[in-house]
Design a protein around this motif. Structure first.
Motif, short mmCIF file in Angstrom:
data_model
loop_
_atom_site.label_atom_id
_atom_site.label_comp_id
_atom_site.label_asym_id
_atom_site.label_seq_id
_atom_site.Cartn_x
_atom_site.Cartn_y
_atom_site.Cartn_z
N LYS A 51 -82.41 121.88 -62.37
CA LYS A 51 -83.36 121.76 -63.47
C LYS A 51 -84.78 122.13 -63.07
O LYS A 51 -85.70 122.04 -63.88
CB LYS A 51 -83.37 120.32 -63.98
CG LYS A 51 -82.12 119.90 -64.71
CD LYS A 51 -82.33 118.46 -65.13
CE LYS A 51 -81.18 117.94 -65.94
NZ LYS A 51 -81.41 116.51 -66.22
N TYR A 109 -65.69 122.97 -56.50
CA TYR A 109 -66.57 122.41 -57.51
C TYR A 109 -67.73 123.35 -57.80
O TYR A 109 -68.09 123.61 -58.95
CB TYR A 109 -67.09 121.05 -57.05
CG TYR A 109 -67.73 120.24 -58.15
CD1 TYR A 109 -66.96 119.45 -58.98
CD2 TYR A 109 -69.11 120.26 -58.34
CE1 TYR A 109 -67.53 118.71 -59.99
CE2 TYR A 109 -69.70 119.52 -59.36
CZ TYR A 109 -68.91 118.74 -60.18
OH TYR A 109 -69.49 118.01 -61.18
N GLU A 154 -78.36 118.55 -59.21
CA GLU A 154 -78.79 118.62 -60.60
C GLU A 154 -80.32 118.72 -60.70
O GLU A 154 -80.85 119.49 -61.49
CB GLU A 154 -78.30 117.40 -61.38
CG GLU A 154 -78.45 117.67 -62.88
CD GLU A 154 -78.18 116.46 -63.74
OE1 GLU A 154 -78.21 115.33 -63.22
OE2 GLU A 154 -77.97 116.66 -64.94
N GLU A 209 -79.55 115.56 -71.40
CA GLU A 209 -80.38 116.45 -70.59
C GLU A 209 -79.69 116.87 -69.31
O GLU A 209 -80.19 117.69 -68.55
CB GLU A 209 -81.70 115.74 -70.25
CG GLU A 209 -82.59 115.63 -71.48
CD GLU A 209 -83.80 114.76 -71.22
OE1 GLU A 209 -83.91 114.21 -70.10
OE2 GLU A 209 -84.64 114.63 -72.14
N SER A 210 -78.54 116.27 -69.06
CA SER A 210 -77.86 116.53 -67.80
C SER A 210 -77.15 117.87 -67.84
O SER A 210 -76.67 118.32 -68.87
CB SER A 210 -76.87 115.41 -67.56
OG SER A 210 -76.13 115.68 -66.42
N ARG A 211 -77.09 118.50 -66.67
CA ARG A 211 -76.30 119.72 -66.54
C ARG A 211 -74.83 119.38 -66.69
O ARG A 211 -74.39 118.30 -66.29
CB ARG A 211 -76.52 120.34 -65.16
CG ARG A 211 -77.91 120.90 -64.96
CD ARG A 211 -78.11 122.16 -65.76
NE ARG A 211 -79.25 122.93 -65.30
CZ ARG A 211 -80.42 123.01 -65.94
NH1 ARG A 211 -80.60 122.36 -67.07
NH2 ARG A 211 -81.40 123.73 -65.45
N SER A 212 -74.06 120.32 -67.23
CA SER A 212 -72.65 120.02 -67.49
C SER A 212 -71.96 119.55 -66.21
O SER A 212 -71.12 118.67 -66.25
CB SER A 212 -71.95 121.26 -68.04
OG SER A 212 -72.01 122.30 -67.09
N PHE A 213 -72.34 120.12 -65.06
CA PHE A 213 -71.62 119.75 -63.84
C PHE A 213 -71.96 118.35 -63.37
O PHE A 213 -71.29 117.80 -62.51
CB PHE A 213 -71.84 120.77 -62.71
CG PHE A 213 -73.27 120.92 -62.24
CD1 PHE A 213 -73.84 119.96 -61.42
CD2 PHE A 213 -74.02 122.04 -62.61
CE1 PHE A 213 -75.14 120.12 -60.98
CE2 PHE A 213 -75.31 122.19 -62.17
CZ PHE A 213 -75.89 121.23 -61.35
N ALA A 214 -73.02 117.77 -63.90
CA ALA A 214 -73.42 116.45 -63.42
C ALA A 214 -73.21 115.37 -64.48
O ALA A 214 -73.56 114.23 -64.27
CB ALA A 214 -74.88 116.48 -62.99
N HIS A 271 -68.45 125.41 -61.33
CA HIS A 271 -69.66 125.17 -62.12
C HIS A 271 -70.77 126.16 -61.82
O HIS A 271 -71.90 125.95 -62.21
CB HIS A 271 -70.15 123.75 -61.90
CG HIS A 271 -69.16 122.73 -62.36
ND1 HIS A 271 -68.92 122.47 -63.68
CD2 HIS A 271 -68.31 121.93 -61.68
CE1 HIS A 271 -67.99 121.53 -63.79
NE2 HIS A 271 -67.60 121.19 -62.59
#
Lengths: 674, 410
Positions: B28, B44, B24, A31-36, B48
């Motif tokens: 979301k 960074y 993050e 569920e995590s964003r790719s950056f995280a 992204h």
């Protein structure tokens, strides 16, 4: 306040809960964003590590292989592209001391297993490819498969259990039959190098024998090629072909007539020279004939006229060495003895008396203890040491460093056994009897007993008996010599190598790396001088007289620099194809290595003698960083033609020299001549 | 990649400072966001595709209005501080964005531990004895005076005093002084500092989300040992004070005139149930308490913070977002900050009893970079956190306490 006293220790792992935690962690990653994702990964890896430590862990991970990959555990790594993975690299990953590396490797292999079994339709790798890859990976990690653990695994601690269970799980599902043929090839490849230490090989052969004897395992046609290997250990002759045990065999010998004994003798000799392995029955046989049939000895050792001549001249000595040192446990010494006789070194005046001393040597308690720890109490440690001396003198190029960072000491032992056998015997006597070796460094005595630490913090027990006793001393002396010139600028090998290895190591020293910066330094001059000293076309066709220590920049199969390594240059000669090759000794346990960029070290097929490694002269030079020469015979820098020079220097730039170009003379390629 | 889809009807928030977990959470969530962070975060964010405005949070200066204006021009509704150092920036920026100059003064109060205590005292909140010290002489005087007050005779062991930097987060710069000799160990550059008398009580922390001047959600974090371990929700032993604590927080909200946002105060409760105010921060707590809350309750605390700051958030949204306190928790989540117990360490080795414990979740420990362990000054920084989760708060408490006796680095 609540006064409940819950127990602080809950020993057993709740596996279901752990798996639930793993699923939670995978979900968080999904569920995590790719950056995280990088932030979520450690939890997945850590929990997966604990899952893999449990008996059913591999299955759990395999079932989740697709999810794990889609969640992004491989993102940004080489593992993301299974098509480019190299089976040979799995060993490094599985033996890594970094838990994450081991776990990711486990993920990757279990994923490929899932693909191979048709449970996971992968976008970039097919079931067949996966199957092929895993077979290769298994063959390469046979040690893990059969639970043969070395120093690397000991260093790894509990992580080694993961590597083992992954490999074993894969083997169970891919099928051992796919591995065994490769295993057999692998054993032959190793045996062609005629190592002194054959414990691992013996164990692998035993495993194959067990697999074949197991009615459960369907080997199909696999493993047929193992017959010669298995019989060489467990039944090389007619009278012991069904592996009756030495007691029964010895009874049979009592009743044999002369012809039958003759057949036994030739059978043993043929098998021994075929594989380099010696059966314990062979030792029983030799001890038996020693009593009153010793005319068969020459036959049983498989000697040529040279060896037989030597045997006849030194009959009593050989007899004593056998009586003191050859038992079923130390049978391997028979091969050493045979080769020792063939080498004719007993004709050098000091060698026979030195061996007499060896046969009667009383060991100090420290040496005794090390030998007993490594080899057990039966036979006596002195017998093991005699076996060790025989094998080392018979197979000087079979010396291996085990899993120890002591390549210099192993190299020195090999060099002395090859070149200066009585000096080696002197070293063994000092170390084993007196527990002290004294060498001299620029006139000053250096004692192994007074030097503090060696290069290796602890020398492991995976060594032949001579190395086991002598290497700890040599290692301390080597390190002490290094300390004595630590203050000097420049590379310490310059002073240490000749003092350590003996007078025959050249006092002249060439290095192509600037020690202070690590950058390349006068590469072209270095190469020209190397050709002038070693290449027969440029040095007046002078074959190399004494083996010379040299330093190699070892690279991996992707030609990336791994580290500096000590080797011995033995000879430079034309190979069967008419190409100039360098034949050298590598104290590594297995010399057949791929150094990348097309440089593959060969151990057989190009005119190598047992234990030799070889490379084309240019390829060898492209990995060389240190060599010694006689300053009085240096000659002029060779007029090496531009093509050869270019091929060497570019080989350096493409591999270990990639990041070592001096800043001020940065150039992608050396200047071309018009 | 940012994959955010936001609701244009809702607020647009600026996150002050770089926190990957916060970014993050925002990405979301349904509010438009932008990260305001020093330029080292630029590569960074670009890679992204994270909305980003560069800004170096040094001391407030003449150019400070620039960032407020930039954000205002972008249409940002509110700035949210993620770190102690960005609290006054958020105050300054929000006073411009919302046209409420008072917010800046409020932020300055929340940034200075001495001012904060004085303000609390004015509001009728109980605090210990405190004073500012400008040099070592002040410290010795204060130590003597406190102990005199406690009617100690010469030779009686002193009650310690606590020294804290005015404007640093948590345990940074926190020292305990017992004797005048120890005063010499304080480096000159640490002055001025705040001095406080020692309170013999149970210390705990609170996290409160505030919307329209009212508490939207209140959590009590129980410290097992200060600077080592914390877990949420608290044991029933501490939760029984919840109503009283809520009253204290309401007092705090009134005294500091807080309309919205998030506060993280610390209190002592003494054996006679008296609450003493320690300090309050206007930013997320350390020790990953937000992550623990998410583990225990399942809601994202950063998203809660974004809602509490966003002026466009409605009462219904708040109601729907936050779970019921304590009863809705699925279990107890705690963490332990590891500090090596040996002077020389060579490797990380999580104790088997910890690793095999049913409550053990995961750890963030890394292998040691150097072998010699520097002596821990006061409440120095831990080497990494170990996470636990389980059903029984007392097992959790004792488990966390027990970790203090184990070696993670050997």
């Amino acid at each position: 306040m609540n006064d409940r006293q819950p127990g602080s220790e809950v020993p057993a792992v709740n596996f279901d809960k752990l798996v639930q935690r793993l699923d939670d962690a995978i979900q968080a990653l999904e569920e995590s964003r790719s950056f995280a994702k990088t932030g979520k990964l450690p939890r997945v890896l850590d929990i997966a590590r604990r899952v893999l430590l449990q008996p059913d862990g591999c299955r759990v991970i395999e079932e989740r292989a697709e999810r794990l990959e889609r969640a992004g555990v491989f993102d940004g790594t080489d593992w993301a592209e299974p098509g480019i993975l190299l089976p040979t690299l799995t060993t490094f990953a599985l033996q890594s001391q970094n838990a994450d590396t081991v776990v990711i490797e486990a993920f990757s292999e279990l994923r490929l297993l899932s693909v191979a079994r048709g449970n996971y339709l992968h976008t970039s790798v097919s079931a067949e490819q996966s199957h092929h890859y895993l077979t290769q990976a298994l063959a390469i990690n046979l040690g893990l498969l059969f639970g043969m653990t070395g120093e690397a695994e000991r260093e790894q601690g509990k992580l080694a259990l993961i590597s083992q269970s992954v490999v074993q799980y894969i083997a169970q599902h891919i099928g051992y039959e796919h591995v065994i043929d490769r295993l057999i090839e692998e054993i032959w490849r190793i045996l062609e190098q005629r190592p002194i230490q054959v414990t691992d090989v013996r164990r692998m052969i035993t495993q194959i024998a067990l697999c074949r004897a197991d009615s459960q395992a369907d080997l199909g046609s696999a493993g047929r090629g193992a017959d010669r290997l298995i019989s060489s250990l467990y039944g090389p002759t007619r009278a012991c072909s069904e592996d009756p045990g030495t007691v029964v065999y010895e009874q049979r010998l009592e009743t044999m007539d002369a012809q039958a004994l003759q057949n036994e003798a030739t059978g043993f000799a043929r098998s021994m020279h075929d594989t380099g392995l010696v059966s314990p029955y062979h030792a029983s046989f030799i001890r038996f004939i020693l009593a009153d049939q010793d005319t068969l000895l020459s036959e049983a050792l498989g000697l040529s006229s040279t060896g037989r001549d030597c045997l006849l001249c030194y009959r009593e000595l050989v007899r004593t060495l056998i009586e003191e040192g050859i038992y079923p446990e130390t049978a391997q010494g028979i091969y050493g003895l045979a080769l020792l006789l063939e080498r004719g070194i007993l004709y050098q005046p000091p060698v026979a008396p030195a061996l007499w001393r060896q046969a009667r040597l009383s060991l100090c308690s420290q040496a005794r203890e090390r030998l007993e720890l490594a080899y057990g109490y039966q036979p006596q440690p002195g017998a093991w040491l005699i076996q060790g001396v025989l094998t080392m003198l018979g197979q000087p190029l079979g010396v291996g460093q085990g899993n120890n960072p002591t390549c210099q000491a192993a190299r020195a032992l090999s060099m002395w056994a090859y070149n200066d056998p009585d000096y080696l015997l002197q070293m063994v006597a000092w170390a084993a009897r007196d527990n002290e070796i004294v060498m001299h460094f620029e006139g000053q005595p250096v004692s192994s007993a007074k030097s503090v630490g060696g290069v290796a913090s602890e020398v492991a027990f995976d060594l032949d008996p001579v190395s086991l006793v002598v290497v700890p001393h040599l290692d301390r002396i080597y390190a002490e010599m290094g300390r004595q010139c630590a203050e000097r600028g420049g590379d310490p090998h310059q002073w240490v190598n000749p003092e350590f290895h003996g007078w025959s190591a050249g006092r002249g020293f060439a290095i192509n790396v600037d020690v202070a910066t690590g950058n390349l330094n006068d590469l072209e001059g270095f190469v020209r001088y190397f050709y002038a000293s070693y290449h027969p076309y440029y040095n007046g066709n002078q074959p190399l007289i004494h083996p010379q220590p040299a330093g190699i920049a070892v690279t991996d199969s992707a030609a990336r620099f791994i580290g500096w390594h000590a080797i011995t240059i033995l000879r430079v000669a034309l190979d069967p194809d008419g190409e100039m090759r360098v034949y050298f000794f590598n104290p590594n346990n297995d010399s057949g290595q791929n150094w990348g960029d097309g440089v593959k070290v060969s151990t057989s097929g190009y005119g190598e003698r047992f234990g030799e490694s070889s490379l084309l002269f240019e390829q060898f030079t492209s990995r060389l960083y240190i060599f010694h020469y006689d300053p009085l015979e240096r000659g002029e820098p060779a007029e090496v033609n531009e093509d050869a020079l270019l091929s060497v220097t570019e080989g350096v730039y493409r591999s270990w020299g990639r990041d070592r170009l001096p800043a001020d003379t940065f150039q992608a390629e050396p200047p071309r001549t018009e | 990649m940012s994959e955010q889809t936001y609701d244009p009807e809702k607020g647009y928030v600026a996150l002050l400072g770089w926190s990957l977990n916060a970014v993050e959470a925002a990405d979301k969530f349904d509010r438009r966001y932008v990260v305001v962070a020093p330029d080292w975060a630029e590569a960074y964010c670009e890679e992204h595709d994270i909305p980003y405005v560069p800004w170096n949070f040094e001391r407030l200066n003449d150019r400070s209005v620039e960032i407020a204006q930039t954000l205002k021009d972008m249409g940002v509704d509110v700035a949210i501080p993620l770190f102690e150092e960005t609290v006054e920036w958020a105050g300054a920026i929000n006073s411009v964005l919302m046209d409420k100059p008072r917010l800046f003064g409020q932020a300055m109060l929340l940034r200075d531990k001495a001012l904060m205590k004085r303000r609390a005292q004015l509001g009728g909140i109980r605090v210990g004895i405190f004073e500012e010290a400008h040099d070592k002489g002040d410290v010795i005087r204060f130590l003597k005076r406190v102990n005199q007050t406690l009617l100690k005779l010469d030779g009686d062991p002193n009650d310690p005093i606590h020294l804290k930097a005015f404007d640093k987060a948590g345990c940074l710069g926190h020292r305990v002084i017992r004797t005048p000799d120890e005063v010499d160990t304080i480096p000159e550059e640490e002055f001025p500092v705040l001095m406080e008398s020692h309170l013999d009580g149970w210390e705990f922390a609170v996290e409160a989300w505030i919307h329209n001047g009212k508490i939207a959600f209140l959590n009590i974090s129980e410290y097992v040992t200060l600077g080592y371990s914390v877990f949420v929700p608290a044991t029933p032993d501490l939760e029984k004070y919840r109503d009283q604590i809520r009253g204290e927080i309401e007092k705090l909200i009134k005294t500091f005139d807080i309309e919205f946002g998030f506060i993280h105060p610390e209190y002592f409760v003494t054996s006679d149930r008296t609450m003493y105010f320690g300090e309050v921060a206007y930013r997320p707590p350390g020790f990953k308490v937000f992550e623990l809350l998410e583990r225990a309750y399942g809601f994202n605390a950063y998203q809660g913070m974004i809602m509490a700051f966003d002026p466009k958030t409605t009462e219904e949204e708040i109601q729907a977002f936050f779970p019921r306190e304590v009863v809705d928790a699925k279990g107890y989540a705690g963490c332990f900050g590891v500090y090596p117990r040996r002077r020389v360490v060579s490797k990380l080795e999580v104790p088997e009893e910890t690793e095999n414990h049913e409550y053990f979740e995961s750890h963030e420990l890394t292998p040691p970079l150097e072998e010699t362990v520097t002596k821990r000054t006061a409440f120095g920084t831990h080497w990494g956190l170990v996470y636990f989760f389980g059903e029984d708060p007392y097992v959790m408490r004792d488990l966390l306490k027990h970790q203090e006796d184990l070696d993670f680095y050997v």
